[in-house]
Enzyme design. Structure first.
Site, PDB file in Angstrom:
ATOM      1  N   ASP A  81      11.701  -8.489  -1.336  1.00 15.90           N
ATOM      2  CA  ASP A  81      11.903  -7.569  -2.466  1.00 15.90           C
ATOM      3  C   ASP A  81      11.239  -8.210  -3.676  1.00 15.90           C
ATOM      4  O   ASP A  81      11.904  -8.706  -4.585  1.00 15.90           O
ATOM      5  CB  ASP A  81      13.397  -7.329  -2.701  1.00 15.90           C
ATOM      6  CG  ASP A  81      13.618  -6.391  -3.889  1.00 15.90           C
ATOM      7  OD1 ASP A  81      12.690  -5.645  -4.242  1.00 15.90           O
ATOM      8  OD2 ASP A  81      14.717  -6.431  -4.480  1.00 15.90           O
ATOM      9  N   ILE A  82       9.906  -8.221  -3.645  1.00 18.38           N
ATOM     10  CA  ILE A  82       9.136  -8.937  -4.668  1.00 18.38           C
ATOM     11  C   ILE A  82       8.921  -8.019  -5.869  1.00 18.38           C
ATOM     12  O   ILE A  82       8.180  -7.042  -5.798  1.00 18.38           O
ATOM     13  CB  ILE A  82       7.785  -9.428  -4.088  1.00 18.38           C
ATOM     14  CG1 ILE A  82       8.018 -10.253  -2.805  1.00 18.38           C
ATOM     15  CG2 ILE A  82       7.021 -10.233  -5.136  1.00 18.38           C
ATOM     16  CD1 ILE A  82       9.014 -11.406  -2.948  1.00 18.38           C
ATOM     17  N   GLU A  83       9.618  -8.332  -6.950  1.00 17.20           N
ATOM     18  CA  GLU A  83       9.552  -7.495  -8.153  1.00 17.20           C
ATOM     19  C   GLU A  83       9.048  -8.260  -9.372  1.00 17.20           C
ATOM     20  O   GLU A  83       8.904  -7.695 -10.453  1.00 17.20           O
ATOM     21  CB  GLU A  83      10.933  -6.898  -8.448  1.00 17.20           C
ATOM     22  CG  GLU A  83      11.504  -6.136  -7.253  1.00 17.20           C
ATOM     23  CD  GLU A  83      12.647  -5.216  -7.616  1.00 17.20           C
ATOM     24  OE1 GLU A  83      12.925  -5.030  -8.809  1.00 17.20           O
ATOM     25  OE2 GLU A  83      13.272  -4.686  -6.677  1.00 17.20           O
ATOM     26  N   LEU A  84       8.853  -9.571  -9.217  1.00 20.80           N
ATOM     27  CA  LEU A  84       8.424 -10.421 -10.335  1.00 20.80           C
ATOM     28  C   LEU A  84       7.263 -11.295  -9.890  1.00 20.80           C
ATOM     29  O   LEU A  84       7.013 -11.445  -8.694  1.00 20.80           O
ATOM     30  CB  LEU A  84       9.566 -11.355 -10.769  1.00 20.80           C
ATOM     31  CG  LEU A  84      10.936 -10.773 -11.096  1.00 20.80           C
ATOM     32  CD1 LEU A  84      11.936 -11.908 -11.277  1.00 20.80           C
ATOM     33  CD2 LEU A  84      10.870  -9.908 -12.345  1.00 20.80           C
ATOM     34  N   TYR A 140      10.419 -16.871  -9.151  1.00 17.10           N
ATOM     35  CA  TYR A 140       9.725 -17.048  -7.882  1.00 17.10           C
ATOM     36  C   TYR A 140       8.285 -16.582  -7.962  1.00 17.10           C
ATOM     37  O   TYR A 140       7.964 -15.627  -8.657  1.00 17.10           O
ATOM     38  CB  TYR A 140      10.465 -16.316  -6.755  1.00 17.10           C
ATOM     39  CG  TYR A 140      10.678 -14.827  -6.973  1.00 17.10           C
ATOM     40  CD1 TYR A 140       9.691 -13.910  -6.620  1.00 17.10           C
ATOM     41  CD2 TYR A 140      11.864 -14.342  -7.506  1.00 17.10           C
ATOM     42  CE1 TYR A 140       9.891 -12.548  -6.795  1.00 17.10           C
ATOM     43  CE2 TYR A 140      12.074 -12.979  -7.688  1.00 17.10           C
ATOM     44  CZ  TYR A 140      11.077 -12.093  -7.338  1.00 17.10           C
ATOM     45  OH  TYR A 140      11.263 -10.755  -7.514  1.00 17.10           O
TER      46      TYR A 140
END
Ligand SMILES: *[C@@H]1O[C@H](CO)[C@@H](O)[C@H](O)[C@H]1NC(C)=O
Ligand SMILES: *[C@@H]1O[C@H](CO)[C@@H](O)[C@H](O)[C@H]1NC(C)=O
Ligand SMILES: *[C@@H]1O[C@H](CO)[C@@H](O)[C@H](O)[C@H]1NC(C)=O
Length: 301
Positions: free
Chosen positions: A153-156, A111
């Site tokens: 929950d943006i981790e990438l 994403y």
């Protein structure tokens, strides 16, 4: 004499009550559900009575022209359309006053938002497929339930255009129904990927992940780094409420687990005095089932 006696305790009690109130804010527990088929259903999770907020995890593919895709582990198969029955569970949660968000992102996936149009397009898609738009459509992945909002929950990937996305999402907040925006940044401040989105000041709840990041989390016997970080977040981020995000069991994260007795005796009594304190977030329902963590802390949250 009598008048004095009646008057004096009142004058003394008033400031005391304000103090007691300030030191005894009640919070709620938020929990992530969806990434393990052996964690009970969503309805069972809500029926425990211990949770006030549920984040359904995750919408793990979106952006860049991709058709957004849900992954709910063993709970159901989105491509076979078997997640639609979760609508009844969402309604059961709503009857208990529990807010249910769809969490986008996570630690695994593909994403990224590629442009302003891409960010706005994702908002349109989510509004029509999970929130108040497009009701009655048979292509809604979770059926006709109307979720309360979107959790980030943006981790990438990249940090770009999530501010655009959040603004567009909030623009649907008309006609009396709130669209909640929540988020789970990592504790190093500002969050590398979510900082710009958080700076919109449009988040209702921010559950900071005080784990997997030793410089800003609890380490055995030491609460100072965590407390300093809590103050940083609560004084810098303009959001409705801030939550202490924690692993529900030692195995739920690489590091940062806090034994329940340390949390209830040493940490919660202090952070509950923050005006922005909202409660505790736990990753995840599966790990909470293994440890009994929420049961151990719920009366102190
Ligand atoms: C917007 O999203 C839809 C799918 O929901 C897709 O078909 C369309 O190509 C997207 N448009 C842009 C400009 O990305
Ligand atoms: C993500 O998807 C795009 C297009 O579908 C692809 O080119 C890319 O390799 C994928 N990246 C990862 C990390 O899977
Ligand atoms: C957001 O605001 C904070 C101050 O509260 C600042 O430190 C940060 O650099 C800003 N921008 C981003 C992208 O995080």
């Amino acid at each position: 004499m009598e008048a004095k006696l009646k008057c004096t305790p009142l004058l003394l009690l008033l400031p005391l009550q304000i103090l007691l109130h300030a030191s005894a804010q009640r919070g709620g527990i938020a929990i992530y559900w969806g990434q393990n088929g052996n964690e009970g259903t969503l309805a069972e999770t809500c029926a425990t009575g211990r949770f006030s907020y549920i984040n359904i995890a995750f919408l793990y593919i979106f952006g860049g022209g991709q058709t957004p895709q849900l992954n709910l582990a063993g709970h159901c198969n989105p491509s076979a359309n078997t997640c639609r029955s979760i609508a009844a569970d969402v309604r059961a949660c709503h009857r208990r006053g529990i807010k249910v968000m769809l969490s986008i992102g996570g630690g695994v996936g593909n994403y990224s938002l590629s442009s302003i149009a891409d960010g706005e397009n994702l908002s349109i898609y989510l509004w029509n497929n999970f929130l108040g738009g497009g009701r009655g459509s048979t292509s809604r992945p979770l059926g006709d339930a109307v979720l309360d909002g979107i959790d980030l929950d943006i981790e990438l990937g990249s940090s770009q255009y999530y501010d655009v996305f959040v603004k567009k999402m909030k623009s649907y907040e008309t006609g009396g129904r709130k669209v909640y925006i929540t988020g789970a940044p990592q504790c190093p401040f500002p969050d590398r990927l979510m900082g710009a989105a958080l700076n919109t000041s449009l988040f209702d709840y921010v559950w900071v992940q005080f784990y997997n990041n030793p410089p800003c989390q609890y380490t055995t016997g030491k609460t100072q780094n965590l407390m300093d970080s809590w103050i940083r977040w609560t004084s810098s981020v303009n959001a409705g409420k801030i939550f202490l995000g924690l692993p529900a069991a030692p195995q739920a994260a690489g590091s940062g687990f806090i034994p329940a007795e340390v949390l209830t005796a040493e940490i919660l009594p202090v952070i509950r005095r923050s005006r922005k304190y909202g409660g505790v977030m736990l990753w995840s329902k599966y790990w909470d089932d293994q440890s009994g963590y929420s049961t151990a802390i719920v009366r102190s949250v």
